[in-house]
Design a protein around this motif. Structure first.
Motif, PDB file in Angstrom:
ATOM      1  N   ILE A   1       1.422   9.586  -5.555  1.00 22.71           N
ATOM      2  CA  ILE A   1       2.008  10.905  -5.288  1.00 22.71           C
ATOM      3  C   ILE A   1       2.889  11.323  -6.456  1.00 22.71           C
ATOM      4  CG2 ILE A   1       3.662  12.134  -3.827  1.00 22.71           C
ATOM      5  CD1 ILE A   1       2.516  10.492  -1.450  1.00 22.71           C
ATOM      6  N   GLN A   2       3.682  10.396  -6.959  1.00 18.75           N
ATOM      7  CA  GLN A   2       4.567  10.688  -8.095  1.00 18.75           C
ATOM      8  C   GLN A   2       3.767  11.032  -9.346  1.00 18.75           C
ATOM      9  OE1 GLN A   2       7.759  11.089  -7.840  1.00 18.75           O
ATOM     10  NE2 GLN A   2       8.017  11.573  -9.994  1.00 18.75           N
ATOM     11  N   ARG A   3       2.681  10.289  -9.590  1.00 16.01           N
ATOM     12  CA  ARG A   3       1.821  10.575 -10.753  1.00 16.01           C
ATOM     13  C   ARG A   3       1.205  11.973 -10.654  1.00 16.01           C
ATOM     14  NH1 ARG A   3       0.617   4.864 -10.896  1.00 16.01           N
ATOM     15  NH2 ARG A   3      -0.910   5.062  -9.248  1.00 16.01           N
TER      16      ARG A   3
ATOM     17  N   ALA B   1       0.826  -1.204   0.000  1.00 17.43           N
ATOM     18  CA  ALA B   1       0.000   0.000   0.000  1.00 17.43           C
ATOM     19  C   ALA B   1       0.864   1.259   0.000  1.00 17.43           C
ATOM     20  CB  ALA B   1      -0.937   0.005   1.195  1.00 17.43           C
ATOM     21  N   GLN B   2       1.988   1.200   0.703  1.00 17.14           N
ATOM     22  CA  GLN B   2       2.882   2.356   0.740  1.00 17.14           C
ATOM     23  C   GLN B   2       3.469   2.613  -0.639  1.00 17.14           C
ATOM     24  OE1 GLN B   2       6.093   2.080   3.531  1.00 17.14           O
ATOM     25  NE2 GLN B   2       6.897   4.102   3.015  1.00 17.14           N
ATOM     26  N   LEU B   3       3.818   1.560  -1.351  1.00 10.37           N
ATOM     27  CA  LEU B   3       4.354   1.701  -2.705  1.00 10.37           C
ATOM     28  C   LEU B   3       3.308   2.310  -3.638  1.00 10.37           C
ATOM     29  CD1 LEU B   3       6.592   1.246  -4.740  1.00 10.37           C
ATOM     30  CD2 LEU B   3       5.755  -1.084  -5.053  1.00 10.37           C
TER      31      LEU B   3
END
Length: 62
Positions: free
Chosen positions: A10-12, A2-4
């Motif tokens: 967030i990156q997207r 889930a963290q990944l």
């Protein structure tokens, strides 16, 4: 896991915001505007860039 997924989301979002910033700056520079009140476009927030684009188009249509 889930963290990944969270980090990928967030990156997207960051990439989408950066792409929109670049699009707005291209549009604004296309109208010959390079600063807002002496501030370079690169220092403006996304909202400020959106508002500037709207103002430029409104002025252009008058």
């Amino acid at each position: 896991m889930a963290q990944l997924e969270n980090e990928l989301e967030i990156q997207r979002k960051k990439q989408a915001e950066e792409q929109r910033r670049n699009e707005l700056m291209d549009i604004i520079i296309g109208y010959g505007v390079h600063t807002l009140d002496g501030r370079p476009l690169s220092s403006l927030t996304l909202i400020e860039l959106e508002n500037l684009r709207i103002n430029i188009i409104n002025d252009y249509l008058r």
